[in-house]
Write a protein that holds these residues in place. Structure first.
Motif, PDB file in Angstrom:
ATOM      1  N   ILE A 271       0.434  -1.333   0.015  1.00 18.52           N
ATOM      2  CA  ILE A 271       0.236   0.292   0.031  1.00 18.52           C
ATOM      3  C   ILE A 271       0.505   1.697   0.192  1.00 18.52           C
ATOM      4  CG2 ILE A 271      -1.855   1.671   1.156  1.00 18.52           C
ATOM      5  CD1 ILE A 271      -2.721  -1.807   2.501  1.00 18.52           C
ATOM      6  N   GLY A 272       1.777   1.527   0.699  1.00 21.16           N
ATOM      7  CA  GLY A 272       2.930   2.209   1.004  1.00 21.16           C
ATOM      8  C   GLY A 272       3.036   2.279  -0.333  1.00 21.16           C
ATOM      9  N   THR A 273       3.844   1.583  -1.435  1.00 23.20           N
ATOM     10  CA  THR A 273       4.922   2.282  -2.628  1.00 23.20           C
ATOM     11  C   THR A 273       3.850   2.382  -3.912  1.00 23.20           C
ATOM     12  OG1 THR A 273       4.026  -0.098  -3.681  1.00 23.20           O
ATOM     13  CG2 THR A 273       6.339   0.245  -2.106  1.00 23.20           C
ATOM     14  N   VAL A 274       1.725   2.224  -3.304  1.00 22.58           N
ATOM     15  CA  VAL A 274       1.465   2.204  -4.401  1.00 22.58           C
ATOM     16  C   VAL A 274       1.126   3.787  -3.370  1.00 22.58           C
ATOM     17  CG1 VAL A 274      -1.650   2.373  -4.540  1.00 22.58           C
ATOM     18  CG2 VAL A 274       0.175   0.011  -4.445  1.00 22.58           C
ATOM     19  N   LEU A 275       1.100   4.559  -3.420  1.00 22.11           N
ATOM     20  CA  LEU A 275      -0.006   5.710  -2.182  1.00 22.11           C
ATOM     21  C   LEU A 275       1.774   6.892  -2.205  1.00 22.11           C
ATOM     22  CD1 LEU A 275      -1.809   4.730   0.730  1.00 22.11           C
ATOM     23  CD2 LEU A 275      -2.782   5.236  -1.307  1.00 22.11           C
ATOM     24  N   ILE A 276       3.103   6.860  -2.184  1.00 24.11           N
ATOM     25  CA  ILE A 276       3.920   7.717  -1.389  1.00 24.11           C
ATOM     26  C   ILE A 276       4.186   8.172  -3.130  1.00 24.11           C
ATOM     27  CG2 ILE A 276       5.693   5.764  -2.580  1.00 24.11           C
ATOM     28  CD1 ILE A 276       5.569   7.812   0.306  1.00 24.11           C
ATOM     29  N   GLY A 277       3.834   7.939  -4.265  1.00 26.51           N
ATOM     30  CA  GLY A 277       4.384   9.063  -5.310  1.00 26.51           C
ATOM     31  C   GLY A 277       3.008  10.192  -5.371  1.00 26.51           C
ATOM     32  N   ARG A 278       1.994   9.862  -4.843  1.00 29.54           N
ATOM     33  CA  ARG A 278       1.141  11.097  -4.599  1.00 29.54           C
ATOM     34  C   ARG A 278       1.270  12.337  -3.600  1.00 29.54           C
ATOM     35  NH1 ARG A 278      -4.647   8.024  -3.473  1.00 29.54           N
ATOM     36  NH2 ARG A 278      -4.510   6.950  -5.520  1.00 29.54           N
ATOM     37  N   VAL A 279       2.552  11.874  -3.182  1.00 31.41           N
ATOM     38  CA  VAL A 279       3.003  13.622  -2.217  1.00 31.41           C
ATOM     39  C   VAL A 279       4.505  13.396  -2.395  1.00 31.41           C
ATOM     40  CG1 VAL A 279       1.451  12.905  -0.509  1.00 31.41           C
ATOM     41  CG2 VAL A 279       3.793  11.592  -0.716  1.00 31.41           C
ATOM     42  N   LEU A 280       5.402  12.935  -3.571  1.00 32.66           N
ATOM     43  CA  LEU A 280       6.750  12.883  -3.480  1.00 32.66           C
ATOM     44  C   LEU A 280       6.949  14.730  -4.731  1.00 32.66           C
ATOM     45  CD1 LEU A 280       8.302   9.604  -4.051  1.00 32.66           C
ATOM     46  CD2 LEU A 280       8.387  10.726  -2.139  1.00 32.66           C
ATOM     47  N   ASN A 281       5.688  14.685  -5.221  1.00 33.31           N
ATOM     48  CA  ASN A 281       6.160  16.364  -6.083  1.00 33.31           C
ATOM     49  C   ASN A 281       6.474  17.077  -5.562  1.00 33.31           C
ATOM     50  OD1 ASN A 281       6.004  14.289  -8.615  1.00 33.31           O
ATOM     51  ND2 ASN A 281       4.038  14.371  -8.878  1.00 33.31           N
ATOM     52  N   GLY A 282       4.986  17.541  -4.324  1.00 31.86           N
ATOM     53  CA  GLY A 282       5.374  18.476  -4.098  1.00 31.86           C
ATOM     54  C   GLY A 282       5.803  18.801  -1.916  1.00 31.86           C
ATOM     55  N   GLY A 283       5.909  17.906  -1.948  1.00 30.74           N
ATOM     56  CA  GLY A 283       7.100  17.042  -0.423  1.00 30.74           C
ATOM     57  C   GLY A 283       7.992  16.184  -0.420  1.00 30.74           C
ATOM     58  N   LEU A 284       8.756  16.274  -1.492  1.00 31.46           N
ATOM     59  CA  LEU A 284      10.283  15.063  -1.401  1.00 31.46           C
ATOM     60  C   LEU A 284      10.612  15.395  -0.108  1.00 31.46           C
ATOM     61  CD1 LEU A 284      11.453  13.033  -2.968  1.00 31.46           C
ATOM     62  CD2 LEU A 284      12.868  14.944  -4.039  1.00 31.46           C
ATOM     63  N   PHE A 285      11.159  16.289   0.144  1.00 31.33           N
ATOM     64  CA  PHE A 285      12.263  16.414   0.847  1.00 31.33           C
ATOM     65  C   PHE A 285      11.739  16.454   2.648  1.00 31.33           C
ATOM     66  CE2 PHE A 285      14.267  18.717  -2.480  1.00 31.33           C
ATOM     67  CZ  PHE A 285      15.530  17.855  -2.630  1.00 31.33           C
ATOM     68  N   LEU A 286      10.543  16.383   2.854  1.00 31.44           N
ATOM     69  CA  LEU A 286       9.454  16.189   4.020  1.00 31.44           C
ATOM     70  C   LEU A 286       9.633  15.091   3.839  1.00 31.44           C
ATOM     71  CD1 LEU A 286       7.988  17.443   6.889  1.00 31.44           C
ATOM     72  CD2 LEU A 286       5.868  17.857   5.295  1.00 31.44           C
ATOM     73  N   THR A 287       9.157  14.010   3.115  1.00 33.26           N
ATOM     74  CA  THR A 287       9.045  12.869   3.373  1.00 33.26           C
ATOM     75  C   THR A 287      10.421  12.419   3.458  1.00 33.26           C
ATOM     76  OG1 THR A 287       7.215  13.351   1.221  1.00 33.26           O
ATOM     77  CG2 THR A 287       7.877  11.059   2.009  1.00 33.26           C
ATOM     78  N   LEU A 288      11.308  12.420   2.703  1.00 34.89           N
ATOM     79  CA  LEU A 288      12.516  11.641   3.064  1.00 34.89           C
ATOM     80  C   LEU A 288      13.108  11.813   4.693  1.00 34.89           C
ATOM     81  CD1 LEU A 288      14.973  13.368   0.155  1.00 34.89           C
ATOM     82  CD2 LEU A 288      13.563  11.242   0.634  1.00 34.89           C
ATOM     83  N   ALA A 289      12.118  12.901   5.301  1.00 26.27           N
ATOM     84  CA  ALA A 289      12.622  13.193   6.988  1.00 26.27           C
ATOM     85  C   ALA A 289      11.852  11.912   7.803  1.00 26.27           C
ATOM     86  CB  ALA A 289      12.871  14.113   7.447  1.00 26.27           C
ATOM     87  N   VAL A 290      10.297  12.425   7.420  1.00 35.98           N
ATOM     88  CA  VAL A 290       9.486  11.973   8.342  1.00 35.98           C
ATOM     89  C   VAL A 290       9.076  10.380   8.089  1.00 35.98           C
ATOM     90  CG1 VAL A 290       6.961  11.331   8.122  1.00 35.98           C
ATOM     91  CG2 VAL A 290       7.611  13.629   7.410  1.00 35.98           C
ATOM     92  N   LEU A 291       9.462   9.620   7.136  1.00 39.52           N
ATOM     93  CA  LEU A 291       9.517   8.300   6.695  1.00 39.52           C
ATOM     94  C   LEU A 291      10.577   7.411   7.731  1.00 39.52           C
ATOM     95  CD1 LEU A 291       9.231   8.039   3.386  1.00 39.52           C
ATOM     96  CD2 LEU A 291       7.023   7.257   5.396  1.00 39.52           C
ATOM     97  N   PRO A 292      11.368   7.798   8.351  1.00 41.50           N
ATOM     98  CA  PRO A 292      12.368   7.304   9.036  1.00 41.50           C
ATOM     99  C   PRO A 292      12.334   7.622   9.567  1.00 41.50           C
ATOM    100  CG  PRO A 292      13.962   8.973   7.031  1.00 41.50           C
ATOM    101  CD  PRO A 292      12.892   8.901   6.772  1.00 41.50           C
ATOM    102  N   VAL A 328      11.471   4.844  -2.110  1.00 38.23           N
ATOM    103  CA  VAL A 328      10.798   4.841  -3.678  1.00 38.23           C
ATOM    104  C   VAL A 328      11.016   6.283  -3.662  1.00 38.23           C
ATOM    105  CG1 VAL A 328       8.858   5.103  -4.775  1.00 38.23           C
ATOM    106  CG2 VAL A 328       9.222   3.556  -3.678  1.00 38.23           C
ATOM    107  N   ALA A 329      11.063   7.137  -2.388  1.00 32.11           N
ATOM    108  CA  ALA A 329      11.742   9.097  -1.839  1.00 32.11           C
ATOM    109  C   ALA A 329      12.726   8.606  -1.924  1.00 32.11           C
ATOM    110  CB  ALA A 329      11.047   9.062  -1.224  1.00 32.11           C
ATOM    111  N   TRP A 330      13.886   7.847  -2.129  1.00 32.23           N
ATOM    112  CA  TRP A 330      14.785   8.047  -1.779  1.00 32.23           C
ATOM    113  C   TRP A 330      15.910   7.814  -3.898  1.00 32.23           C
ATOM    114  CZ3 TRP A 330      18.341  10.774   0.578  1.00 32.23           C
ATOM    115  CH2 TRP A 330      18.261  10.787   1.695  1.00 32.23           C
ATOM    116  N   TRP A 331      14.968   6.923  -4.488  1.00 36.04           N
ATOM    117  CA  TRP A 331      15.391   7.200  -5.853  1.00 36.04           C
ATOM    118  C   TRP A 331      14.537   8.342  -6.413  1.00 36.04           C
ATOM    119  CZ3 TRP A 331      18.527   4.280  -8.332  1.00 36.04           C
ATOM    120  CH2 TRP A 331      19.043   2.720  -7.358  1.00 36.04           C
ATOM    121  N   THR A 332      13.280   9.081  -6.206  1.00 38.66           N
ATOM    122  CA  THR A 332      13.271  10.576  -6.485  1.00 38.66           C
ATOM    123  C   THR A 332      14.933  10.941  -6.149  1.00 38.66           C
ATOM    124  OG1 THR A 332      11.281   9.013  -7.043  1.00 38.66           O
ATOM    125  CG2 THR A 332      11.456  11.860  -6.952  1.00 38.66           C
TER     126      THR A 332
END
Length: 410
Positions: A271-292, A328-332
């Motif tokens: 489910i995470g891999t399906v949904l993560i793409g929806r937030v990466l365009n506008g919030g990549l760097f926030l996502t990189l910090a929040v997930l770990p 997925v976020a890190w490959w982006t």
């Protein structure tokens, strides 16, 4: 969760024209990716019975993942330059055949040494397949269909993420861990035959070199990002590798409930891999910090709430969602950071991820044997917290003016 070794295009292997698509070969490669990921992380769900049979500690049994990661690192860094202009069709068939040999050796291994030899052969197959898969996909379909082809190949990875751990645990409870490993062999044989029937010749125009890959290490933002990725995967696999012993010793689940727990982990990751793409365009760097950060909090919470089956199930759902989404976020991030040399960057990322998996499994095993599962999970939490803080620094550097960022890097 399953390691994320995203495909990387191989320079010098560009497609020739817009030939008809070889979708049969693409789906055969998807089956191969399924077998690779299922084989790589099968020990996670079978760690305890492997340890008992071979008279090992759980920590030593966990090195089965470390050894495959180590050989994957070596292969991903050296294979292209070693092979030169060898037809990649033949290379892929040989690598897939190693899956058959590895599965058979592991299933019938009489000693720990033989077991580890089988896992080393798997590592060679992993590093070789993922470092060439995108380049081969680009030769199999027209240019407009390449994204779909890569999605199909990665689909085998995603399916293995959902099924490998719970299915391995369930089958292992019925026919033993050796039988569970041997179940992979006929699937690998099918992948070899399917690829042999569908893959066209894939010649390479020029000899490959690893120089472009290492040239990226002269870029400070790339180096800092890759170190952060490494910290993420070390922390993740310090916990994930020893999840079954934790569930058995701390949560004290039954074999049936163990399979349910691992299924929760896999489904939430999918489910995470399906949904993560929806937030990466506008919030990549926030996502990189929040997930770990979320993974660190989950690891720490498991040490406190791990005796509760319900709480553990909820926490594993959170872990699966974040742990599978983070790569997925890190490959982006990589695609945006080195758009001029994405192929070399991807090959370097494959090596970094596999090396981190090796270190995580090794270090986790040492701590697990010395101090027990709770202490080992706290170590994982600490490493993931460091990865989160490093990701925050990367986000802040990205938001500064270019001159200031360069000065800070210097």
């Amino acid at each position: 969760m399953a390691s994320f070794t995203a495909p990387t295009a191989e320079p010098g292997a560009a497609r020739i024209g817009d030939q008809p698509a070889c979708w049969g070969a693409v789906y055969a490669m998807a089956l191969c990716s399924f077998v690779l990921i299922a084989s790589e992380f099968m020990p996670v769900s079978l760690l305890s019975p492997i340890a008992r049979t071979l008279n090992l500690t759980e920590g030593k049994a966990g090195q089965a993942i470390a050894i495959s990661g180590l050989f994957a690192v070596i292969t991903s860094l050296s294979l292209s330059s070693v092979l030169g202009k060898t037809d990649r069709r033949m290379v892929l068939l040989v690598l897939t055949s190693l899956l058959v040999l590895s599965g058979a050796i592991v299933a019938f291994a009489p000693t720990y040494l033989v077991f580890m030899v089988g896992r080393a052969l798997l590592g060679i197959a992993i590093g070789g397949f993922w470092s060439m898969s995108a380049a081969i996909a680009m030769r199999l379909v027209p240019s407009h269909a390449v994204p779909k082809a890569l999605a199909v190949i990665s689909g085998g990875n995603a399916l293995a993420t959902v099924l490998a751990a719970p299915l391995g645990s369930f089958v292992g409870s019925l026919i033993g861990w050796r039988g569970a490993f041997f179940c992979v062999v006929p699937v690998a044989v099918a992948a070899v035959i399917w690829q042999a029937l569908t893959l066209p010749p894939i010649p390479v125009a020029e000899r490959q070199s690893a120089r472009g890959m290492f040239a990226l290490l002269r870029r400070p933002p790339v180096v800092f990002g890759l170190l952060t990725v490494a910290m993420l995967f070390v922390g993740q696999f310090a916990l994930f590798t020893y999840l079954r012993p934790f569930l058995e010793q701390v949560t004290q689940v039954s074999p049936a409930m163990l399979s349910v727990m691992l299924l929760i982990l896999g489904v939430s990751g999918f489910i995470g891999t399906v949904l993560i793409g929806r937030v990466l365009n506008g919030g990549l760097f926030l996502t990189l910090a929040v997930l770990p950060a979320l993974m660190a909090a989950t690891a720490a919470a498991l040490t406190v709430l791990g005796t509760s089956v319900v709480a553990t199930g909820i926490l594993l759902a959170v872990w699966g969602f974040a742990g599978t989404s983070a790569p997925v976020a890190w490959w982006t991030w990589l695609a945006r950071t080195v758009p001029d040399d994405a192929e070399a960057g991807g090959g370097l990322m494959v090596a970094i991820v596999q090396l981190a998996i090796t270190l995580g499994a090794t270090m986790g095993g040492i701590v697990f044997d010395a101090a027990g599962p709770r202490a080992e999970f706290l170590v994982s939490a600490g490493l993931l917290a460091i990865a989160a803080l490093a990701a925050v620094a990367i986000g802040r550097a990205h938001g500064r003016p270019a001159g200031h960022a360069q000065a800070m890097a210097a």
